[in-house]
Design an enzyme around this catalytic site. Structure first.
Site, mmCIF file in Angstrom:
data_model
loop_
_atom_site.group_PDB
_atom_site.id
_atom_site.type_symbol
_atom_site.label_atom_id
_atom_site.label_comp_id
_atom_site.label_asym_id
_atom_site.label_seq_id
_atom_site.Cartn_x
_atom_site.Cartn_y
_atom_site.Cartn_z
ATOM 1 N N LYS A 31 -9.380 -46.892 12.131
ATOM 2 C CA LYS A 31 -10.247 -45.846 12.704
ATOM 3 C C LYS A 31 -11.155 -45.255 11.621
ATOM 4 C CE LYS A 31 -10.301 -41.139 14.394
ATOM 5 N NZ LYS A 31 -9.644 -39.939 14.865
ATOM 6 N N THR A 35 -10.330 -35.973 12.748
ATOM 7 C CA THR A 35 -11.173 -36.891 11.980
ATOM 8 C C THR A 35 -12.149 -37.514 12.972
ATOM 9 O OG1 THR A 35 -9.345 -37.387 10.494
ATOM 10 C CG2 THR A 35 -11.202 -38.922 10.486
ATOM 11 N N LYS A 92 -13.905 -37.039 3.784
ATOM 12 C CA LYS A 92 -12.702 -37.723 4.308
ATOM 13 C C LYS A 92 -12.937 -39.233 4.443
ATOM 14 C CE LYS A 92 -9.050 -38.380 7.099
ATOM 15 N NZ LYS A 92 -7.663 -38.120 6.878
HETATM 16 P P1 NAD Z 1 -2.244 -37.502 18.701
HETATM 17 O O1 NAD Z 1 -2.740 -38.572 19.603
HETATM 18 O O2 NAD Z 1 -0.791 -37.403 18.404
HETATM 19 O O3 NAD Z 1 -2.732 -36.057 19.246
HETATM 20 C C1 NAD Z 1 -3.926 -35.825 19.918
HETATM 21 C C2 NAD Z 1 -3.618 -34.866 21.067
HETATM 22 O O4 NAD Z 1 -4.844 -34.505 21.720
HETATM 23 C C3 NAD Z 1 -2.715 -35.482 22.139
HETATM 24 O O5 NAD Z 1 -1.573 -34.669 22.309
HETATM 25 C C4 NAD Z 1 -3.596 -35.495 23.387
HETATM 26 O O6 NAD Z 1 -2.875 -35.256 24.590
HETATM 27 C C5 NAD Z 1 -4.552 -34.378 23.086
HETATM 28 N N1 NAD Z 1 -5.810 -34.440 23.849
HETATM 29 C C6 NAD Z 1 -6.602 -35.522 24.069
HETATM 30 N N2 NAD Z 1 -7.678 -35.165 24.796
HETATM 31 C C7 NAD Z 1 -7.570 -33.837 25.033
HETATM 32 C C8 NAD Z 1 -8.367 -32.900 25.738
HETATM 33 N N3 NAD Z 1 -9.513 -33.244 26.333
HETATM 34 N N4 NAD Z 1 -7.936 -31.611 25.796
HETATM 35 C C9 NAD Z 1 -6.770 -31.259 25.190
HETATM 36 N N5 NAD Z 1 -5.968 -32.095 24.508
HETATM 37 C C10 NAD Z 1 -6.367 -33.375 24.439
HETATM 38 O O7 NAD Z 1 -3.087 -37.687 17.353
HETATM 39 P P2 NAD Z 1 -2.755 -37.049 15.904
HETATM 40 O O8 NAD Z 1 -1.998 -38.032 15.095
HETATM 41 O O9 NAD Z 1 -2.242 -35.661 16.086
HETATM 42 O O10 NAD Z 1 -4.238 -37.005 15.289
HETATM 43 C C11 NAD Z 1 -5.172 -35.989 15.622
HETATM 44 C C12 NAD Z 1 -6.369 -36.123 14.706
HETATM 45 O O11 NAD Z 1 -5.948 -36.005 13.339
HETATM 46 C C13 NAD Z 1 -7.101 -37.471 14.807
HETATM 47 O O12 NAD Z 1 -8.485 -37.231 14.736
HETATM 48 C C14 NAD Z 1 -6.572 -38.245 13.603
HETATM 49 O O13 NAD Z 1 -7.492 -39.218 13.145
HETATM 50 C C15 NAD Z 1 -6.400 -37.123 12.598
HETATM 51 N N6 NAD Z 1 -5.421 -37.399 11.533
HETATM 52 C C16 NAD Z 1 -4.205 -37.931 11.828
HETATM 53 C C17 NAD Z 1 -3.294 -38.181 10.800
HETATM 54 C C18 NAD Z 1 -1.937 -38.763 11.095
HETATM 55 O O14 NAD Z 1 -1.259 -39.182 10.146
HETATM 56 N N7 NAD Z 1 -1.488 -38.792 12.350
HETATM 57 C C19 NAD Z 1 -3.625 -37.878 9.468
HETATM 58 C C20 NAD Z 1 -4.880 -37.297 9.199
HETATM 59 C C21 NAD Z 1 -5.773 -37.062 10.246
#
Ligand code: NAD
Length: 290
Positions: free
Chosen positions: A237, A87, A162
């Site tokens: 966010k 997102t 979204k």
């Molecule tokens: P998270 O923080 O658990 O995962 C993000 C991952 O990206 C981490 O493991 C981090 O180490 C990795 N990362 C960061 N920078 C990086 C880089 N340069 N290279 C490689 N890896 C890198 O977050 P999440 O909950 O998995 O969310 C991910 C996305 O999904 C976000 O944009 C969030 O808004 C969206 N989202 C989350 C949810 C939810 O319920 N968690 C629901 C819908 C959408």
């Protein structure tokens, strides 16, 4: 397919595992997270992106997405799908798609709803933006990771859908919580309030499917001490992204702005961080007008 998956956190991890379980060859890269079952580890984002049919990113924000995209786009083969499921802000999504398209890639912005439960169960909803050809290439992967994919329009349309959806959600949740708090002060029983509103014109997903009052309506985070679910900081966010988009497109969104400010206060100055976004109800119930 040979798939590169970058960003294997709470969401990306189970999504990549589902692709591997469906028989795809998945190579992953993450700065910190462990590789999920069935996914082999790449030493860099470029290694994960090279020699693949599709690359999926699931990253925290638009800045990180842009940085990763600028590394990987030039090593990806022409006609390869670049599917971003994070997102992020609409402007970053459009810029990344433009850069990818200039290199002959098929770019899709495809944020999801459904949370970690949906990612694990393979029941996410994808909201996708990009060309018809790009969407067609990504669709079989959406079918594995989710239960529904809507092609919303050109690049950025997935992110737009979204954040508009989540702006409505933030506003209706606040409205539902403040109405419950008012009902309390008026001596109205919460169950009666639910019985009336859930079948009257005040109904919404926040009231009917995710009722913020414990013990009322179907089971929801309110019944588990407001353990998320969908955390308040993630709602903040998305509300910030909606206001960023409203500013850059000159849209008047006063309630979206106010909802963002309330969640910001809740997360940064009160005790909302780490709590479900429906914990606005105990916040309102403790307060008076002053
Ligand atoms: P998270 O923080 O658990 O995962 C993000 C991952 O990206 C981490 O493991 C981090 O180490 C990795 N990362 C960061 N920078 C990086 C880089 N340069 N290279 C490689 N890896 C890198 O977050 P999440 O909950 O998995 O969310 C991910 C996305 O999904 C976000 O944009 C969030 O808004 C969206 N989202 C989350 C949810 C939810 O319920 N968690 C629901 C819908 C959408």
């Amino acid at each position: 397919m040979k798939i590169g998956f970058i960003g294997l956190g709470n969401m990306g991890g189970p999504m990549a595992a589902n692709l591997a379980a469906a028989g795809h060859q998945v190579q992953g890269f993450d700065l910190a997270a462990e590789m999920p079952e069935g996914v082999t580890k790449a030493d860099s984002a470029t290694a994960a992106a090279q020699d693949k049919d599709a690359v999926i990113t699931m990253l925290p924000n638009g800045k990180i997405l842009s940085d990763v995209a600028s590394e990987i786009i030039e090593v990806m083969g022409k006609g390869t799908a670049f599917i971003d499921c994070s997102t992020v802000d609409v402007d970053s999504a459009r810029q990344v798609a433009e850069a990818a398209t200039a290199f002959g890639l098929l770019a899709v912005d495809a944020p999801v709803s459904g949370g970690v439960g949906g990612a694990t169960d393979g029941t996410l909803t994808f909201m996708a933006g990009g060309s018809a050809e790009a969407f067609a290439k990504a669709e079989p992967l959406f079918e594995i990771m989710g239960q529904k994919a809507v092609h919303c329009g050109d690049s950025g349309a997935g992110q737009a859908a979204k954040i508009c959806n989540n702006m409505i959600l933030g506003i209706t949740m606040i409205g539902t919580c403040e109405a419950f708090a008012l009902a309390d002060k008026l001596g109205l029983d919460r169950q009666k309030m639910f019985d009336v509103v859930s079948t009257s014109s005040g109904y919404s997903w926040s009231m009917n499917a995710y009722c913020p009052a414990p013990g009322v309506g179907p089971e929801s985070p309110a019944d588990r001490g407001y353990r998320p679910g969908f955390a308040s900081e993630l709602m903040l966010k998305d509300l910030r992204l909606s206001q960023q988009a409203a500013e850059s497109s000159n849209a008047d969104t006063p309630l979206g702005q106010h909802a963002m400010e309330l969640y910001q206060k809740f997360v940064e100055e009160e005790d909302g961080n780490g709590k479900d976004f429906s914990a606005m109800l105990p916040r309102f119930e403790k307060r008076g007008r002053g």
